[in-house]
Design an enzyme around this catalytic site. Structure first.
Site, mmCIF file in Angstrom:
data_model
loop_
_atom_site.group_PDB
_atom_site.id
_atom_site.type_symbol
_atom_site.label_atom_id
_atom_site.label_comp_id
_atom_site.label_asym_id
_atom_site.label_seq_id
_atom_site.Cartn_x
_atom_site.Cartn_y
_atom_site.Cartn_z
ATOM 1 N N ASP A 1 -1.045 -2.736 5.376
ATOM 2 C CA ASP A 1 -0.747 -2.112 6.867
ATOM 3 C C ASP A 1 -1.609 -2.870 7.653
ATOM 4 O OD1 ASP A 1 0.137 1.211 6.128
ATOM 5 O OD2 ASP A 1 1.194 -0.676 5.911
ATOM 6 N N ASP B 1 -7.237 0.831 7.387
ATOM 7 C CA ASP B 1 -7.195 1.152 5.857
ATOM 8 C C ASP B 1 -6.590 -0.012 5.270
ATOM 9 O OD1 ASP B 1 -6.449 4.784 5.894
ATOM 10 O OD2 ASP B 1 -8.298 3.408 5.930
ATOM 11 N N ASP C 1 -3.785 -2.163 9.842
ATOM 12 C CA ASP C 1 -4.883 -1.084 10.439
ATOM 13 C C ASP C 1 -5.958 -1.100 9.462
ATOM 14 O OD1 ASP C 1 -3.041 1.952 8.864
ATOM 15 O OD2 ASP C 1 -4.287 0.127 8.021
ATOM 16 N N GLU D 1 0.799 -1.196 -0.211
ATOM 17 C CA GLU D 1 0.228 -0.013 0.050
ATOM 18 C C GLU D 1 0.987 1.261 -0.276
ATOM 19 O OE1 GLU D 1 -2.214 -0.373 3.650
ATOM 20 O OE2 GLU D 1 -2.988 1.369 3.523
#
Ligand code: 28F
Length: 647
Positions: free
Chosen positions: A505, A509, A507, A432
């Protein structure tokens, strides 16, 4: 206590040899000794009860997941015969449970559910269980016989009168065989039983989970019964979508078997909601029935469109993709001698079934369109819109190709390719953004590791449809990098990497990007999932290092929240440690990223598999589709399972 048999005769030797073979190489019989193999034991037993339903003698099956993760399955069929087997001189029920492949109930006339990895017989379950208890209700009495590690330990004996008839099997999977886990997953079993109920109209299967007791002390239970058969199945697949027609149903019979079809278009853009089955087995890899079905759909829609002037003579033909956009369909064939081929033995090879399906679909759909002009027009216009979008996307691609004619087949600029050209050794990390891309490029071993950074969120292909998706630069760079193309041009042999690793990641997102990527692969390259090429990288989320130590080296990497507390407890003086939370891969220096996430020797990768296509189909449509209601329901229903701990 019933006397143990002292002498060994022919059948005993055969039993021992058969069971030995199964215990030595269980993977040969149930595919693996992981969770999938464990659940396969249940399907073997339930398939026998379903065969009894197929033969017309059973309409109710109960399955219990018991407290100790043993499984009990009870049907109201005729009951396995208990008379002495003419050849083996032992009760037929003992033959069926102890002699490999003795479950062949029906020679010619009926259809056995089994085939491929299926249908190895319940004796395999016996061999891979520490104990099996069988109760047979027949001729007004109930009989019992039990086994341990596949060997008879309690001969067949009457235990009393019985109302009705049927067979009840309880088995305890052997933890020596299923070392990874012997814990059953409710949803996995529920999804398979839902599918079985759809495929066997009217059959009631009830799943009970004694491990999950409610406040009143009742075990969780769920009934699966579809009085509408595969029409209900198609409605289930299209739940929450805007549909273009009432489900169309037709069936046909020939000398080689039977076919049943149900189909319904919706406004969605998916083109792989066509599910095919052979003798109730989900033929994920398609085969001759799927080929016959696809050809008939495309031809029939084209012929109808031209006959009604909805397609002009100058217009090109609608492609298969155009005709199947938004189509949910079930093609269920039953044949006497199914030939299963392919990577996971779920591709139907019988050539004789193709014309039967093709003719049935041409006739069935043709009649439906003639008799229902209004939905027919909606279906055709959906297909012609798809054609126009495809043409527009092609022109757009032509434009870009003309613009940079030299590199029209060049790999996307963002791709940092590996030097090896051997796809089986090569892997591509999809990351990403450029910062993660940067550290991944430094961290990697460039001989066999490629990096493809994506710029932010990718298009939600679930809502965009193939042709609009192709105009997205990110999607087309993904397709070019992977090399297989998509749709009718998809060719898995052209895959440039045999490991495609999603490394986003840890997280919210990152999770969303991962979901969009999985949607993309599920919709446009499902065969890469079946081939086991798709993986999810597991970067650490925490790093533990000694407080104000000169040595910046991380003591321990932690990969999930649960492990954090356990690890801190282990270091009995957490006060001396700093816990660093990695928000993004870019925060790790290349050595750390290499060592924790990319180095084959030390990393952990999650391999993605479509364990249950129906479930995947529903989750992807509900979560990623354009209908808000089902997504809201799904999130409310599963919210408790989702834990994004944002420190
Ligand atoms: C819980 C699992 O296994 N049910 C079964 C039957 C019924 C027959 C059968 C089974 C005949 C000769 C093999 C009865 N009466 N549920 C089950 N129900 N097997 S397994 O026959 C076994 C074959 O050798 C059955 C008349 N014909 C068949």
């Amino acid at each position: 206590m019933v006397a143990k048999s002292e002498h060994y005769d022919g059948s005993d030797i055969q039993v021992l040899e058969g069971l030995e073979a199964v215990r030595k190489r269980p993977g040969m019989y149930i595919g693996s000794t992981g969770p999938r193999g464990l659940h396969h034991l249940v399907y073997e037993v339930v398939d026998n009860a379903v065969d009894e339903a197929l033969a017309g003698y059973c309409d109710n099956i109960d399955v219990w997941i018991n407290q100790d993760n043993s499984i009990t399955c009870d049907d109201n069929g005729r009951g396995i015969p208990i008379d002495n087997h003419p050849k083996e001189k032992i009760p037929t029920v003992e033959v069926v449970l102890t002699i490999l492949h003795a479950g062949g109930k029906f020679g010619g006339e009926g259809y056995k559910v089994s085939g491929g990895l299926h249908g190895v017989g319940v004796s395999v379950v016996n061999a891979l269980s520490t104990r099996v208890e069988v109760k047979v209700r027949r001729d007004g009495a109930e009989y019992a016989i039990s086994f341990e590690h596949g060997k008879t330990v309690e001969k067949l004996h009457k235990i009393g009168p019985a109302k009705g008839t049927g067979t009840k099997v309880t088995f305890w999977p052997d933890p020596e065989v299923f070392k990874e886990t012997t814990e059953y997953d409710y949803t996995t079993l529920a999804n398979r039983f839902r599918e079985m109920a759809f495929l066997n109209k009217g059959l009631r299967i009830t799943l009970h989970d004694a491990r999950d007791i409610d406040a009143e002390g009742n075990p969780r239970s769920e009934v699966f019964q579809a009085n509408g058969g595969i029409v209900d199945f198609v409605k289930f697949l299209n739940e929450g979508k805007e549909t273009l027609n009432k489900p169309v149903y037709f069936e046909a019979e020939g000398p080689d078997g039977e076919v049943e079809v149900a189909l319904q278009w919706s406004t969605s853009y998916t083109t792989n909601s066509v599910m095919t089955f052979a003798n109730n087995i989900n033929t994920h890899e398609g085969g001759t029935h799927m080929d016959g079905f696809k050809q008939a759909i495309t031809r029939t829609i084209n012929e109808y469109a031209r006959s009604k002037g909805l397609l002009k003579d100058k217009d090109p033909n609608l492609s298969g993709e155009d005709a199947r956009e938004g189509l949910a369909a079930i093609v269920s064939v039953k044949l006497h001698d199914p030939q299963f081929e392919g990577q996971t033995k779920t591709k139907l090879g019988n050539t004789e079934i193709r014309p039967l399906v093709q003719t049935a679909v041409t006739q069935g759909l043709g009649e439906y369109l003639e008799e229902n002009p209004t939905p027919a027009k909606r279906i055709v216009s959906k297909a012609t819109q798809a054609l126009k979008a495809r043409e527009a996307a092609r022109k757009a691609r032509e434009m870009t190709r003309r613009k940079n004619v030299l590199d029209s087949f060049a790999l996307p600029g963002k791709l940092a390719d590996c030097s090896s050209k051997d796809a089986s050794l090569s892997e591509i990390f999809i990351v990403e953004g450029d910062s993660a891309g940067g550290s991944a490029k430094q961290a990697r071993d460039r001989t066999y590791q490629a990096i493809l950074p994506l710029r932010g969120k990718i298009l939600n292909v679930e809502r965009a449809g193939l042709h609009r998706s192709l105009s997205s630069e990110t999607i087309s760079s993904l397709i070019t990098a992977i090399g297989t193309n998509v749709g009718d041009d998809f060719d898995p042999e052209k895959a440039r990497y045999h490991r495609i690793i999603i490394m986003t990641d840890a997280d919210v997102d990152g999770a969303h990007i991962r979901c969009l990527l999985l949607t993309f692969f599920y919709r446009y390259m499902p065969e890469l999932i079946n081939l086991g090429y798709i993986y999810i990288a597991q970067p650490p989320i925490f790093g533990l290092k000694k407080k104000n130590s000169r040595n910046p080296k991380i003591e321990r990497y932690i990969y999930d929240e649960k492990a954090l507390s356990a690890t801190l407890a282990e270091y009995d003086d957490p006060g001396k440690f700093d816990v660093q939370r990695y928000k993004g891969l870019g925060e790790m220096d290349p050595e750390q990223l290499w060592e924790t996430t990319m180095e084959p020797a030390t990393r952990t990768l999650l391999q993605v598999n479509i364990d249950d296509a129906v479930e995947a189909e529903r989750v992807v449509s509900e979560l990623m589709g354009d209908q808000v209601e089902p997504r809201k329901e799904f999130i409310q229903k599963h919210a408790r399972d989702v834990r994004f701990l944002d420190i």
